[in-house]
Scaffold this active site. Structure first.
Site, PDB file in Angstrom:
ATOM      1  N   SER A   1      32.989 -19.627 -10.439  1.00 51.90           N
ATOM      2  CA  SER A   1      33.722 -19.158 -11.929  1.00 51.90           C
ATOM      3  C   SER A   1      35.387 -20.534 -12.521  1.00 51.90           C
ATOM      4  O   SER A   1      34.558 -21.332 -12.479  1.00 51.90           O
ATOM      5  CB  SER A   1      34.501 -17.916 -11.679  1.00 51.90           C
ATOM      6  OG  SER A   1      35.125 -17.625 -13.119  1.00 51.90           O
TER       7      SER A   1
ATOM      8  N   ASP B   1      25.930 -11.134 -16.248  1.00 53.53           N
ATOM      9  CA  ASP B   1      27.681 -11.770 -16.378  1.00 53.53           C
ATOM     10  C   ASP B   1      28.925 -11.570 -17.724  1.00 53.53           C
ATOM     11  O   ASP B   1      28.117 -12.163 -18.829  1.00 53.53           O
ATOM     12  CB  ASP B   1      27.852 -13.530 -16.348  1.00 53.53           C
ATOM     13  CG  ASP B   1      28.879 -13.731 -15.774  1.00 53.53           C
ATOM     14  OD1 ASP B   1      30.376 -12.894 -16.675  1.00 53.53           O
ATOM     15  OD2 ASP B   1      29.112 -14.407 -15.481  1.00 53.53           O
TER      16      ASP B   1
ATOM     17  N   HIS C   1      29.200 -11.121 -12.636  1.00 53.81           N
ATOM     18  CA  HIS C   1      30.219 -12.214 -12.907  1.00 53.81           C
ATOM     19  C   HIS C   1      30.676 -11.961 -11.146  1.00 53.81           C
ATOM     20  O   HIS C   1      31.858 -11.286 -11.129  1.00 53.81           O
ATOM     21  CB  HIS C   1      30.923 -12.285 -14.134  1.00 53.81           C
ATOM     22  CG  HIS C   1      32.355 -13.579 -13.781  1.00 53.81           C
ATOM     23  ND1 HIS C   1      31.954 -14.437 -13.895  1.00 53.81           N
ATOM     24  CD2 HIS C   1      33.559 -13.496 -12.969  1.00 53.81           C
ATOM     25  CE1 HIS C   1      32.580 -15.327 -14.069  1.00 53.81           C
ATOM     26  NE2 HIS C   1      34.158 -14.858 -12.949  1.00 53.81           N
TER      27      HIS C   1
END
Length: 283
Positions: A103, A229, A257
């Site tokens: 991320s 995600d 995610h």
């Protein structure tokens, strides 16, 4: 061998922990926003180290035991966060490393690879993006941030919020509530200022985008992305793998995610070790 230390980096202190033998090729784990190194779980790190890697994880500034700043007023940018990662390598005497970023950590890894390519042996970019924009909008899960205020100094409220947020961003393989609660309690107990940890990365200044320079990269690159995600939808992973020459895109079925859930550790670790083995220069 596991070693934790407080390391001076650019006028602050970062908490750093290593697994494995210093003589093995270095592999630096760069966590996402608001995430201490605890999210790279102990057993995950041990298994990476067993693959012949000197595994390094650390608390970003404003997370875990690292230096904390007033909540809502971080005096740094994401460029500084990228420099922190390099400072960790410098403090350990590591010139080149395999970078694994998730991320926000994926953004930082991209910046390091573009601006300091001589420091990077390989890239593994997880649950990330070349940069959200008009062509790459965020998914519906992005709306889960910035909701009702949380009493971050309250252990129970903090733990409950972290568990709920993790489950909301995850998928069917996300750890169960007791496991997530134990992890969130560890995060809370290690963190200097939970309010700062949960807010400052989202409001710190952003550095210049490096997306237009990704095509210049000449480093083995792996893109790992969950099929579920909902923060960075599939188009982000597809664009990232298309914009970095030679990048491989591997889908993680049933993953959201999130940091890799245990159900896919074997796949993820095998892919990371294989990726790191694609370049053999000493670290």
């Amino acid at each position: 061998m596991v070693t934790e230390t407080m390391m001076p980096v650019d006028g602050i202190e970062l908490c750093v922990e290593t697994f494995g033998e210093p003589g093995d090729p270095a592999l630096l784990l760069i966590a996402g926003a608001a995430s201490s190194m605890d999210w790279w779980e102990d057993e995950f790190c041990r298994r990476l180290a067993a693959g012949g890697r000197f595994v390094i994880r650390y608390d970003h500034r404003d997370t875990g035991r690292s230096t904390s700043f007033p909540a809502g007023a971080p005096p740094y940018s994401d460029v500084d966060l990228a420099h922190d990662a390099l400072g960790v390598l410098d403090g350990l005497g590591v010139h080149r490393a395999h970078l694994v970023g998730l991320s926000m950590g994926g953004f930082l890894a991209q910046r390091i690879a573009v601006e300091r390519p001589h420091r990077v042996l390989s890239l593994t970019l997880m649950a990330t993006s070349p940069g959200p924009g008009a062509d790459l909008p965020l998914g519906p899960a992005a709306g889960s941030f910035g909701g009702d205020p949380v009493a971050w100094d309250d252990r129970r409220a903090s733990v409950s919020t972290i568990v709920a947020t993790t489950k909301g961003l995850g998928g069917p393989f996300t750890a169960d509530d007791p496991h997530l609660r134990r992890l969130a309690e560890r995060v809370f107990d290690r963190t200097t200022d939970m309010a700062a940890a949960q807010t400052n990365h989202f409001c710190c200044a952003g550095g210049p985008s490096v997306r237009d320079r990704l095509a210049t990269l000449d480093v083995p690159t792996l893109v790992l992305h969950g099929t579920l995600d909902l923060f960075f939808p599939a188009a982000h992973a597809e664009a990232l793998s298309a914009e970095i020459p030679g990048a491989r895109l591997v889908w993680l079925e049933g993953v959201g995610h999130e940091f890799p859930p245990a159900a896919v550790w074997t796949q993820v670790i095998d892919e990371i070790i294989d990726q790191a083995g694609r370049r053999t220069q000493p670290a």
